[in-house]
Design an enzyme around this catalytic site. Structure first.
Site, mmCIF file in Angstrom:
data_model
loop_
_atom_site.group_PDB
_atom_site.id
_atom_site.type_symbol
_atom_site.label_atom_id
_atom_site.label_comp_id
_atom_site.label_asym_id
_atom_site.label_seq_id
_atom_site.Cartn_x
_atom_site.Cartn_y
_atom_site.Cartn_z
ATOM 1 N N LYS A 20 -9.865 -48.604 -64.345
ATOM 2 C CA LYS A 20 -10.970 -47.598 -64.016
ATOM 3 C C LYS A 20 -10.375 -46.332 -64.072
ATOM 4 O O LYS A 20 -10.902 -45.403 -64.573
ATOM 5 C CB LYS A 20 -11.671 -47.808 -62.893
ATOM 6 C CG LYS A 20 -12.956 -49.095 -63.160
ATOM 7 C CD LYS A 20 -13.848 -48.880 -61.943
ATOM 8 C CE LYS A 20 -13.142 -48.667 -60.777
ATOM 9 N NZ LYS A 20 -14.093 -48.498 -59.692
ATOM 10 N N SER A 21 -9.275 -46.034 -63.078
ATOM 11 C CA SER A 21 -8.848 -44.842 -62.983
ATOM 12 C C SER A 21 -8.275 -44.191 -64.097
ATOM 13 O O SER A 21 -8.592 -42.819 -64.339
ATOM 14 C CB SER A 21 -7.646 -44.941 -61.948
ATOM 15 O OG SER A 21 -7.810 -45.268 -60.826
ATOM 16 N N ARG A 120 -21.150 -39.694 -48.228
ATOM 17 C CA ARG A 120 -19.774 -39.596 -48.430
ATOM 18 C C ARG A 120 -19.356 -37.936 -48.390
ATOM 19 O O ARG A 120 -19.990 -37.451 -49.047
ATOM 20 C CB ARG A 120 -19.129 -40.270 -49.587
ATOM 21 C CG ARG A 120 -19.214 -41.934 -49.183
ATOM 22 C CD ARG A 120 -19.048 -42.848 -50.553
ATOM 23 N NE ARG A 120 -17.380 -42.478 -50.813
ATOM 24 C CZ ARG A 120 -16.729 -43.239 -51.772
ATOM 25 N NH1 ARG A 120 -17.659 -44.110 -52.544
ATOM 26 N NH2 ARG A 120 -15.453 -43.117 -51.869
ATOM 27 N N SER A 162 -8.850 -36.089 -50.554
ATOM 28 C CA SER A 162 -9.070 -37.086 -51.664
ATOM 29 C C SER A 162 -8.529 -36.173 -52.936
ATOM 30 O O SER A 162 -8.798 -35.009 -53.365
ATOM 31 C CB SER A 162 -10.469 -37.077 -51.903
ATOM 32 O OG SER A 162 -10.853 -37.558 -53.228
ATOM 33 N N SER A 163 -7.476 -37.191 -53.363
ATOM 34 C CA SER A 163 -6.960 -36.615 -54.815
ATOM 35 C C SER A 163 -7.911 -36.463 -55.693
ATOM 36 O O SER A 163 -7.630 -35.653 -56.861
ATOM 37 C CB SER A 163 -5.826 -37.622 -55.264
ATOM 38 O OG SER A 163 -6.376 -38.759 -55.562
ATOM 39 N N ASP A 305 -6.829 -48.532 -51.424
ATOM 40 C CA ASP A 305 -7.699 -49.736 -52.110
ATOM 41 C C ASP A 305 -7.149 -50.881 -52.196
ATOM 42 O O ASP A 305 -7.835 -51.938 -52.322
ATOM 43 C CB ASP A 305 -7.868 -49.127 -53.598
ATOM 44 C CG ASP A 305 -8.895 -47.987 -53.861
ATOM 45 O OD1 ASP A 305 -9.561 -47.614 -52.687
ATOM 46 O OD2 ASP A 305 -8.850 -47.547 -54.755
ATOM 47 N N LYS A 332 -15.147 -45.132 -47.409
ATOM 48 C CA LYS A 332 -15.431 -45.798 -48.802
ATOM 49 C C LYS A 332 -16.702 -46.169 -48.760
ATOM 50 O O LYS A 332 -17.926 -46.063 -48.167
ATOM 51 C CB LYS A 332 -14.405 -46.843 -48.890
ATOM 52 C CG LYS A 332 -12.856 -46.381 -49.020
ATOM 53 C CD LYS A 332 -12.707 -45.664 -50.267
ATOM 54 C CE LYS A 332 -11.204 -45.163 -50.138
ATOM 55 N NZ LYS A 332 -10.733 -44.504 -51.529
ATOM 56 N N ARG A 336 -14.314 -49.804 -44.485
ATOM 57 C CA ARG A 336 -13.394 -50.832 -45.094
ATOM 58 C C ARG A 336 -12.521 -51.172 -43.852
ATOM 59 O O ARG A 336 -11.983 -52.376 -43.890
ATOM 60 C CB ARG A 336 -12.691 -50.542 -46.223
ATOM 61 C CG ARG A 336 -13.623 -50.447 -47.453
ATOM 62 C CD ARG A 336 -12.720 -50.258 -48.746
ATOM 63 N NE ARG A 336 -13.676 -50.313 -49.804
ATOM 64 C CZ ARG A 336 -13.280 -49.854 -50.984
ATOM 65 N NH1 ARG A 336 -12.150 -49.180 -51.241
ATOM 66 N NH2 ARG A 336 -14.187 -49.724 -51.883
#
Length: 426
Positions: A20-21, A120, A162-163, A305, A332, A336
Site C-alpha cells: 500500500k505504501s 486523529r 508522522s513521516s 505497524d 492509529k 493499538r
C-alpha cells in the site's frame, strides 16, 4: 463479520500482496505526471487504495482498473476543478498525502473522513499549511475544508510525529511555481517511508537536493512518466504471514517479496530472526519456520505497524520482552497499545500495557477465546496470527476490518489449511 478460527499452526506458500505504501505514492505521482502510466500490481481491493483512487479522480485524473493493475491518465493542471470532494474513508495515508497536494494545486477541497480518522491529529501539518496561504476549517466533525493556494518558501516540520506529513509536502512542493526548502526538525522517525516517496519521485524523473536535514525542492517541476511501474510486495501485511511462520509448528514461504525493498517493515525478517525463528531466502521468497523463541527488547519508533503481530510472537516466547517508544500506536485506527494488550490477554497471554510500550511475559501457548478487531485491520491480523498458537478456537468479531488493507486475508488463510467459519451479519 464474525470469523471463527480453529487452533493450530499453518503451513504453505503464499504470495505477498502489493505494498500500500508504494502504491499510494505511485498513484499520486502518476496522476501528476506528463503522460499515462500503467501500474502493475495484484489487486487486493484494499479500501485505503480505493480512497486514494477516488480522491485523485475527483481532481480530474482518469484511473482505469485493469486485471493486473491500473492505467492512470494524469489530471490536467491547467483545467482543475475549483472545488473537489475527496472521500478519504478511514485512510490516514490518503488524507495526509492528498491534503498538501490539493493545497499546492489551489483547489478548494472537502476531505470526507470516517471511523477514527476525524479524531486523529493533523498537527503540526495544519500549522505549516495555514502559515503558507491556506485556510482550514471544519464544516462538520468528519469534514475538513482547505481553501487557498500554497505558497513557495521556507518550510519546517517536526520529523517525530508522522513521516506522512513530510511525504505529502515533498509531493506537493514541486507543484509550486517557485523553489522551496523543507527542513526536518526533531529526530526523524519512520524515515524509510520518506525513502519510498523519494524513490517513487525518482522513478518519475524528480529528485531533491538534500543538505543535512533540509530538502531543497525546485518549483515548476514536471514529473516524467516511466510509462510502466511495478508495485513492491508488501512487507507490512506480509509480516502477518512471517509471524505465523514463527509460531509453534509454523512453516510459511512468502513469495514476491523484495529483500532489498525501501520499505522499513522489511525489518520484520531481522526481528523474528532475533526472536529465534529459522529464516531462509530463495530469490524473492522468504521461508520462516518455528525456532527457539525467546524474549527481546524492541524500539518501535521505526516500525509501529509491525508491533501487534510481533507482540503475538513474543506472547509465546520464553522470558520477558519489552516494547518501547511505541506511543504513536495510540493514535492509529485503534489505540493499538491498549487493543494489542487486551486482545492477547483475552487469548491467554501475559501482557502489561505501559504509557508508551508493552511488557510481555511469554507463556508456552495461548488458549483462545472471543475477541474484537476494534475496527482495526492490524488487530484483526494480530488475532489471526495468535490463533496459530492457541489450543482452542479464536472467535473474532469485526473481522471485516481487514478490508482496509487486505480484503482477501481470510480467503488466503483458508488456502493454507486453516479451517474458518465465517458469519456475515446483516
Amino acid at each position: 463479520m464474525i470469523v471463527t478460527m480453529e487452533p493450530g499452526p499453518i503451513k504453505g506458500d503464499i504470495f505477498a500482496i502489493p505494498s500500500k505504501s508504494h502504491l499510494h505514492r505511485l498513484l499520486i505521482c502518476a496522476s501528476l505526471a506528463d503522460q499515462a502510466t500503467t501500474i502493475y500490481c495484484q489487486h487486493t481491493g484494499a479500501v485505503d487504495i480505493a480512497a486514494t483512487v477516488a480522491c485523485l479522480q475527483s481532481l480530474g485524473a482518469k484511473i482505469e482498473t485493469l486485471t493486473d493493475g491500473f492505467l492512470v491518465q494524469p489530471l490536467d493542471r491547467e483545467n482543475l476543478p475549483e472545488k473537489a470532494v475527496l472521500p478519504c474513508k478511514e485512510s490516514g495515508s490518503t488524507f495526509r498525502f492528498m491534503l498538501p497536494v490539493v493545497c499546492a494545486l489551489g483547489v478548494t477541497g472537502e476531505f470526507q473522513m470516517e471511523g477514527r480518522l476525524p479524531e486523529r491529529p493533523i498537527a503540526p501539518l495544519d500549522g505549516v499549511l495555514t502559515g503558507k496561504g491556506i485556510t482550514l476549517s471544519r464544516p462538520t466533525e468528519a469534514t475538513l475544508r482547505c481553501e487557498g493556494k500554497l505558497e513557495a518558501g521556507t518550510y519546517a516540520i517536526a520529523g517525530n510525529v508522522s513521516s506522512q506529513y513530510i511525504s505529502g509536502l515533498l509531493m506537493a512542493l514541486p507543484l509550486l511555481e517557485a523553489n522551496s526548502t523543507l527542513e526536518i526538525t526533531e529526530t526523524l522517525q519512520s524515515g524509510d517511508y520518506i525513502a519510498i516517496t523519494l524513490g517513487v519521485q525518482k522513478d518519475f524523473g524528480l529528485t531533491h537536493e538534500q543538505i543535512g536535514t533540509t530538502y531543497h525542492v525546485k518549483g515548476g517541476a514536471t514529473l516524467t512518466s516511466p510509462s510502466e511501474a511495478l508495485t513492491d510486495g508488501d512487507w507490512s501485511n506480509g509480516a502477518f504471514w512471517l509471524a505465523s511462520g514463527a509460531m509453534p509448528g509454523g512453516d510459511i514461504t512468502l513469495k514476491s517479496i523484495n529483500p532489498n525493498s525501501l520499505q522499513g517493515d522489511r525489518r520484520m525478517a531481522d526481528i523474528i530472526r532475533q526472536i529465534g525463528a529459522r529464516i531462509s531466502w530463495d530469490d524473492h521468497a522468504v521461508t520462516v519456520k518455528e525456532g527457539t523463541r525467546h524474549g527481546i527488547e524492541i524500539d518501535a519508533g521505526e516500525i509501529p505497524d509491525l508491533i501487534p503481530v510481533i507482540a503475538a510472537i513474543l506472547s509465546v516466547a520464553k522470558g520477558r520482552s519489552v516494547i518501547k517508544n511505541a506511543g504513536r500506536l495510540r493514535i492509529k485506527e485503534s489505540d493499538r497499545l491498549a487493543t494489542t494488550a487486551s486482545t492477547l490477554n483475552a487469548l491467554g497471554a501475559k501482557v502489561t500495557e505501559l504509557e508508551d510500550g508493552l511488557i510481555i511475559d511469554g507463556v508456552p501457548h495461548l488458549i483462545g477465546g472471543r475477541v474484537d478487531a476494534h475496527i482495526d485491520h492490524r488487530i484483526a491480523m494480530l488475532a489471526a496470527a495468535a490463533s496459530t498458537a492457541c489450543t482452542e478456537p479464536v472467535i473474532l468479531t469485526g473481522a471485516e476490518a481487514v478490508n482496509k488493507s487486505y480484503p482477501k486475508l481470510w480467503e488466503d488463510f483458508e488456502k493454507l489449511g486453516k479451517p474458518l467459519k465465517i458469519e456475515v451479519l446483516d
